[in-house]
Motif scaffolding. Structure first.
Motif: not given
Length: 354
Positions: A215-217, A219-220, A241-244, A276, A354
């Motif tokens: 599981r990767l962030d 956006q970070a 923006q996008c989620g993990p 996303d 996803r």
């Protein structure tokens, strides 16, 4: 005979024969227990255990005939037979289809794992004879592919290593050439050869590298890569923006890094847009540089392919950046496509499911 009895055909045939015999046995048992048993004639006329009418006299009213004994619901015999046979054959068909599809499903799953990871564990050589033969052939194929890839990697690594020494000697001898323009051109060619060897080895290494998804962030990760580029005075911006999501961090960093490097190399700037959704995440690397002709949007993903004009070898690179990026994306179930940027330029779209 043992080989034939252990085959998938023999197993399916045995299942259907057992189903037919069981259906007939159930039907026979039904008729034996619930079949018609006509009572004696005397009992039909007067009922069981009753005296004849003469014993009651002339004034005695006649007794109503006794009701015939019943055994629950009356169902016609042939319907029972057909019902038993239908249910039994349906169960046998379901089990036979499951037995037949199980080895095919196992083979498909093993092929999918092999496509994602060349070092995936071999198939278990169990089951009927056909399944064992297919699994054994699949495992031999996997070993041959792995051996060929390893041999190719060792060969190219040896060639690259062995060529570095004479190339280094050539670079030293270039200093003795009095003609400066010629010396500069030769030095440029030697530098390009060394860069091609390094890029080829890096490409082969990333092909062989197997990384566990986690599981990767995302956006970070993108924002940190943009900040690293900005520290080197690169014009990079990030929006959206996008989620993990589940991904391979090193492969994804390599993928985005190649796309970002191409944009900076050929356009001098880049904008990263994150989009996303429930089905996938899109990373768009947008530039307003010279762009690429639409007819060559797929050709640029081929290894060592280079364009004429502004996006060619004079701008740097050896033609492996997009190849490495697309293969890194496809190893994670995604892909990279190119499209023209409105107003001019090129947009590389990385789509990860996803």
């Amino acid at each position: 005979m043992m080989h034939r009895a252990d085959s998938l055909f023999a197993r399916l045939l045995g299942v259907f024969l057992a189903a037919i015999l069981l259906a007939h046995a159930l039907a026979f048992a039904w008729f034996s227990h619930y079949g018609e048993h006509p009572p004696p004639a005397e009992q039909h006329a007067h009922g069981p255990g009753l005296p004849p009418p003469e014993a009651y006299g002339e004034d005695m009213p006649p007794m109503p005939p006794p009701e015939a004994p019943t055994h629950g619901l009356e169902i016609d015999g042939p319907l029972i037979v057909l019902g038993f046979q239908l249910l039994t054959l349906l169960a046998a068909a379901w089990y036979g289809a499951r037995l037949l599809s199980r080895p095919i499903r196992r083979l498909a799953e093993a092929a999918e794992q092999l496509a994602e990871d060349l070092d995936s564990p071999p198939m278990a050589e169990t089951g009927p004879r056909e399944t064992r033969l297919a699994a054994r052939a699949f495992n031999r194929m996997q070993q041959r592919i792995r051996g060929q890839v390893q041999q190719r990697t060792r060969m190219l690594a040896a060639v690259s290593h062995d060529l570095r020494t004479p190339l280094a000697r050539l670079k030293l001898r270039l200093e003795q050439i009095p003609d400066q323009p010629l010396r500069e051109r030769m030095d440029h060619d030697l530098g390009e050869m060394i860069a091609m060897f390094d890029a080829t080895l890096r490409y082969l290494h990333e092909q062989r590298d197997s990384e566990t998804p986690q599981r990767l962030d995302l956006q970070a990760l993108v924002e940190s890569m943009a900040e690293d580029a900005q520290e080197h005075d690169a014009d990079v911006s990030v929006r959206g923006q996008c989620g993990p999501l589940m991904a391979q961090p090193l492969a994804l960093r390599s993928c985005v890094g190649n796309l970002l490097g191409n944009a900076l190399r050929y356009a001098g700037h880049a904008e990263i847009a994150l989009c996303d959704s429930r089905e996938a995440v899109e990373i768009r690397v947008i530039d307003h540089g010279p762009g690429i002709d639409k007819a060559q949007h797929e050709a640029v993903f081929e290894a060592f392919f280079r364009l004429e004009g502004s996006r060619n070898r004079s701008s740097g690179g050896v033609g492996l950046g997009l190849t490495i990026a697309r293969e890194a994306a496809r190893r994670q179930g995604g892909d990279i496509t190119l499209e023209e940027t409105p107003g001019g330029g090129l947009t590389a779209i990385l789509r990860l499911p996803r």
